[in-house]
Design a protein around this motif. Structure first.
Motif, PDB file in Angstrom:
ATOM      1  N   GLY A 105       0.814  -1.213   0.000  1.00  0.00           N
ATOM      2  CA  GLY A 105       0.000   0.000   0.000  1.00  0.00           C
ATOM      3  C   GLY A 105       0.846   1.261   0.000  1.00  0.00           C
ATOM      4  N   GLU A 106       1.921   1.250   0.764  1.00  0.00           N
ATOM      5  CA  GLU A 106       2.804   2.413   0.817  1.00  0.00           C
ATOM      6  C   GLU A 106       3.551   2.605  -0.497  1.00  0.00           C
ATOM      7  OE1 GLU A 106       2.649   4.715   3.119  1.00  0.00           O
ATOM      8  OE2 GLU A 106       1.230   3.509   4.262  1.00  0.00           O
ATOM      9  N   VAL A 107       3.998   1.512  -1.108  1.00  0.00           N
ATOM     10  CA  VAL A 107       4.664   1.605  -2.412  1.00  0.00           C
ATOM     11  C   VAL A 107       3.688   2.171  -3.444  1.00  0.00           C
ATOM     12  CG1 VAL A 107       5.624   0.244  -4.330  1.00  0.00           C
ATOM     13  CG2 VAL A 107       6.400  -0.178  -1.984  1.00  0.00           C
ATOM     14  N   GLU A 108       2.458   1.678  -3.458  1.00  0.00           N
ATOM     15  CA  GLU A 108       1.462   2.165  -4.407  1.00  0.00           C
ATOM     16  C   GLU A 108       1.165   3.644  -4.195  1.00  0.00           C
ATOM     17  OE1 GLU A 108      -1.205  -1.816  -5.377  1.00  0.00           O
ATOM     18  OE2 GLU A 108      -1.967  -0.386  -3.912  1.00  0.00           O
ATOM     19  N   ALA A 109       0.863   4.027  -2.959  1.00  0.00           N
ATOM     20  CA  ALA A 109       0.478   5.418  -2.681  1.00  0.00           C
ATOM     21  C   ALA A 109       1.615   6.381  -3.000  1.00  0.00           C
ATOM     22  CB  ALA A 109       0.039   5.563  -1.229  1.00  0.00           C
ATOM     23  N   GLU A 110       2.841   6.015  -2.650  1.00  0.00           N
ATOM     24  CA  GLU A 110       3.957   6.923  -2.914  1.00  0.00           C
ATOM     25  C   GLU A 110       4.284   6.974  -4.402  1.00  0.00           C
ATOM     26  OE1 GLU A 110       6.388   9.970  -2.018  1.00  0.00           O
ATOM     27  OE2 GLU A 110       4.938   8.996  -0.694  1.00  0.00           O
ATOM     28  N   SER A 111       4.081   5.879  -5.108  1.00  0.00           N
ATOM     29  CA  SER A 111       4.295   5.887  -6.554  1.00  0.00           C
ATOM     30  C   SER A 111       3.290   6.808  -7.232  1.00  0.00           C
ATOM     31  CB  SER A 111       4.203   4.464  -7.110  1.00  0.00           C
ATOM     32  OG  SER A 111       5.243   3.661  -6.587  1.00  0.00           O
ATOM     33  N   VAL A 132       9.906   4.716  -1.276  1.00  0.00           N
ATOM     34  CA  VAL A 132       9.552   3.449  -1.929  1.00  0.00           C
ATOM     35  C   VAL A 132      10.608   2.396  -1.621  1.00  0.00           C
ATOM     36  CG1 VAL A 132       9.271   2.299  -4.163  1.00  0.00           C
ATOM     37  CG2 VAL A 132       8.090   4.458  -3.710  1.00  0.00           C
ATOM     38  N   ALA A 133      11.875   2.767  -1.699  1.00  0.00           N
ATOM     39  CA  ALA A 133      12.951   1.817  -1.401  1.00  0.00           C
ATOM     40  C   ALA A 133      12.856   1.306   0.032  1.00  0.00           C
ATOM     41  CB  ALA A 133      14.311   2.462  -1.646  1.00  0.00           C
ATOM     42  N   GLY A 134      12.451   2.162   0.950  1.00  0.00           N
ATOM     43  CA  GLY A 134      12.326   1.766   2.352  1.00  0.00           C
ATOM     44  C   GLY A 134      11.199   0.786   2.607  1.00  0.00           C
ATOM     45  N   TRP A 135      10.138   0.849   1.795  1.00  0.00           N
ATOM     46  CA  TRP A 135       8.997  -0.048   1.984  1.00  0.00           C
ATOM     47  C   TRP A 135       9.080  -1.301   1.138  1.00  0.00           C
ATOM     48  CZ3 TRP A 135       5.613  -0.316   5.764  1.00  0.00           C
ATOM     49  CH2 TRP A 135       5.400   0.820   6.552  1.00  0.00           C
ATOM     50  N   LYS A 140      14.260  -5.736  -4.338  1.00  0.00           N
ATOM     51  CA  LYS A 140      13.091  -5.950  -5.198  1.00  0.00           C
ATOM     52  C   LYS A 140      12.292  -4.664  -5.395  1.00  0.00           C
ATOM     53  CE  LYS A 140      12.619 -10.827  -4.223  1.00  0.00           C
ATOM     54  NZ  LYS A 140      11.694 -11.911  -3.965  1.00  0.00           N
ATOM     55  N   GLU A 141      12.951  -3.511  -5.245  1.00  0.00           N
ATOM     56  CA  GLU A 141      12.262  -2.234  -5.381  1.00  0.00           C
ATOM     57  C   GLU A 141      11.645  -2.065  -6.765  1.00  0.00           C
ATOM     58  OE1 GLU A 141      15.537  -1.806  -2.336  1.00  0.00           O
ATOM     59  OE2 GLU A 141      15.410  -2.656  -4.327  1.00  0.00           O
ATOM     60  N   ALA A 142      12.408  -2.357  -7.808  1.00  0.00           N
ATOM     61  CA  ALA A 142      11.896  -2.208  -9.173  1.00  0.00           C
ATOM     62  C   ALA A 142      10.744  -3.173  -9.428  1.00  0.00           C
ATOM     63  CB  ALA A 142      13.023  -2.429 -10.190  1.00  0.00           C
ATOM     64  N   GLU A 143      10.845  -4.384  -8.908  1.00  0.00           N
ATOM     65  CA  GLU A 143       9.782  -5.371  -9.057  1.00  0.00           C
ATOM     66  C   GLU A 143       8.495  -4.892  -8.381  1.00  0.00           C
ATOM     67  OE1 GLU A 143       8.835  -9.824  -7.394  1.00  0.00           O
ATOM     68  OE2 GLU A 143      10.909  -9.349  -7.918  1.00  0.00           O
ATOM     69  N   ALA A 144       8.626  -4.289  -7.193  1.00  0.00           N
ATOM     70  CA  ALA A 144       7.447  -3.783  -6.479  1.00  0.00           C
ATOM     71  C   ALA A 144       6.751  -2.699  -7.283  1.00  0.00           C
ATOM     72  CB  ALA A 144       7.850  -3.251  -5.102  1.00  0.00           C
ATOM     73  N   VAL A 145       7.520  -1.809  -7.888  1.00  0.00           N
ATOM     74  CA  VAL A 145       6.941  -0.745  -8.699  1.00  0.00           C
ATOM     75  C   VAL A 145       6.272  -1.342  -9.937  1.00  0.00           C
ATOM     76  CG1 VAL A 145       7.477   1.289 -10.094  1.00  0.00           C
ATOM     77  CG2 VAL A 145       8.480   1.041  -7.822  1.00  0.00           C
ATOM     78  N   ARG A 146       6.924  -2.291 -10.600  1.00  0.00           N
ATOM     79  CA  ARG A 146       6.335  -2.935 -11.786  1.00  0.00           C
ATOM     80  C   ARG A 146       5.022  -3.639 -11.446  1.00  0.00           C
ATOM     81  NH1 ARG A 146      11.491  -4.230 -13.189  1.00  0.00           N
ATOM     82  NH2 ARG A 146      11.368  -6.250 -12.182  1.00  0.00           N
ATOM     83  N   ARG A 151      -2.246  -0.219 -11.347  1.00  0.00           N
ATOM     84  CA  ARG A 151      -3.074   0.466 -10.343  1.00  0.00           C
ATOM     85  C   ARG A 151      -2.582   1.892 -10.111  1.00  0.00           C
ATOM     86  NH1 ARG A 151      -6.112  -1.721  -6.485  1.00  0.00           N
ATOM     87  NH2 ARG A 151      -4.895  -0.906  -4.751  1.00  0.00           N
ATOM     88  N   VAL A 152      -1.279   2.058 -10.045  1.00  0.00           N
ATOM     89  CA  VAL A 152      -0.690   3.377  -9.821  1.00  0.00           C
ATOM     90  C   VAL A 152      -1.062   4.326 -10.950  1.00  0.00           C
ATOM     91  CG1 VAL A 152       1.523   4.620  -9.803  1.00  0.00           C
ATOM     92  CG2 VAL A 152       1.198   2.618  -8.337  1.00  0.00           C
ATOM     93  N   LEU A 153      -0.895   3.900 -12.194  1.00  0.00           N
ATOM     94  CA  LEU A 153      -1.196   4.776 -13.325  1.00  0.00           C
ATOM     95  C   LEU A 153      -2.684   5.093 -13.438  1.00  0.00           C
ATOM     96  CD1 LEU A 153       1.271   3.404 -16.018  1.00  0.00           C
ATOM     97  CD2 LEU A 153       1.449   5.505 -14.673  1.00  0.00           C
ATOM     98  N   THR A 154      -3.522   4.140 -13.097  1.00  0.00           N
ATOM     99  CA  THR A 154      -4.967   4.393 -13.133  1.00  0.00           C
ATOM    100  C   THR A 154      -5.351   5.472 -12.135  1.00  0.00           C
ATOM    101  OG1 THR A 154      -5.456   2.154 -13.892  1.00  0.00           O
ATOM    102  CG2 THR A 154      -7.252   3.349 -12.805  1.00  0.00           C
ATOM    103  N   VAL A 155      -4.888   5.346 -10.902  1.00  0.00           N
ATOM    104  CA  VAL A 155      -5.239   6.321  -9.869  1.00  0.00           C
ATOM    105  C   VAL A 155      -4.546   7.655 -10.130  1.00  0.00           C
ATOM    106  CG1 VAL A 155      -5.041   6.848  -7.400  1.00  0.00           C
ATOM    107  CG2 VAL A 155      -5.906   4.633  -8.154  1.00  0.00           C
TER     108      VAL A 155
END
Length: 176
Positions: A105-111, A132-135, A140-146, A151-155
């Motif tokens: 959730g934190e990765v999504e919201a901050e992205s 994002v790196a901290g959460w 696997k930071e890049a994987e989490a963003v991918r 969802r991130v782009l939609t919101v």
């Protein structure tokens, strides 16, 4: 010299030792950005205020039970706007009713905050990349963003459409 296994986590989560850290933003937010974000928070059925968030050390919180967003009153206007996008993203991503982990959730919201703020002309990389790196799971930071990109782009597209005064927008085109 210490091995990472010999260190203690801070506040219940491992902290990156050599990665970027989240640096609070300084300066002003783009004109009208904060007001537009507060209007979107209100349109989502939440009240917005500047004050002391419920979670100690947090820059902002969304309290689902009272439908209230609080953003710290002692941060710069730029940081407050970025945090407002982050909290609005939690609302629009439906984190109240999702079974996603807190980290996800934190990765999504901050992205979302990073994409929307960039669109508005506010560079949040000094904060967002470290956050994002901290959460994200170490390495696997890049994987989490991918994994959260759609969802991130939609919101992000929804929020950008609101900033532009549009009722609907193609989220991918607007956020990209």
């Amino acid at each position: 010299v210490f091995d990472v296994a010999q260190t203690d986590p801070i506040e219940g989560k491992a902290q990156p030792l050599d990665g970027p850290s989240a640096q609070l933003l300084d300066g002003e937010a783009p004109a009208g950005l904060q007001e537009a974000l507060e209007a979107q928070v209100a349109a989502a059925g939440f009240t917005f205020e500047r004050g002391t968030p419920a979670s100690p050390g947090a820059n902002g919180t969304t309290t689902w039970a009272t439908r209230r967003v609080i953003v710290r009153d002692d941060v710069s206007d730029a940081q407050a706007a970025k945090t407002s996008v982050h909290e609005l993203a939690h609302i629009l991503l439906g984190h109240e009713h999702t079974d996603a982990t807190r980290a996800r959730g934190e990765v999504e919201a901050e992205s979302v905050a990073y994409v929307v703020a960039g669109y508005a002309g506010l560079d949040t990389s000094s904060y967002s990349l470290g956050y994002v790196a901290g959460w994200a799971e170490s390495g696997k930071e890049a994987e989490a963003v991918r994994e959260t990109a759609e969802r991130v782009l939609t919101v992000a597209g929804q929020i950008v459409a609101g900033l532009d005064g549009e009722e609907e927008a193609d989220a991918t085109a607007e956020a990209a």
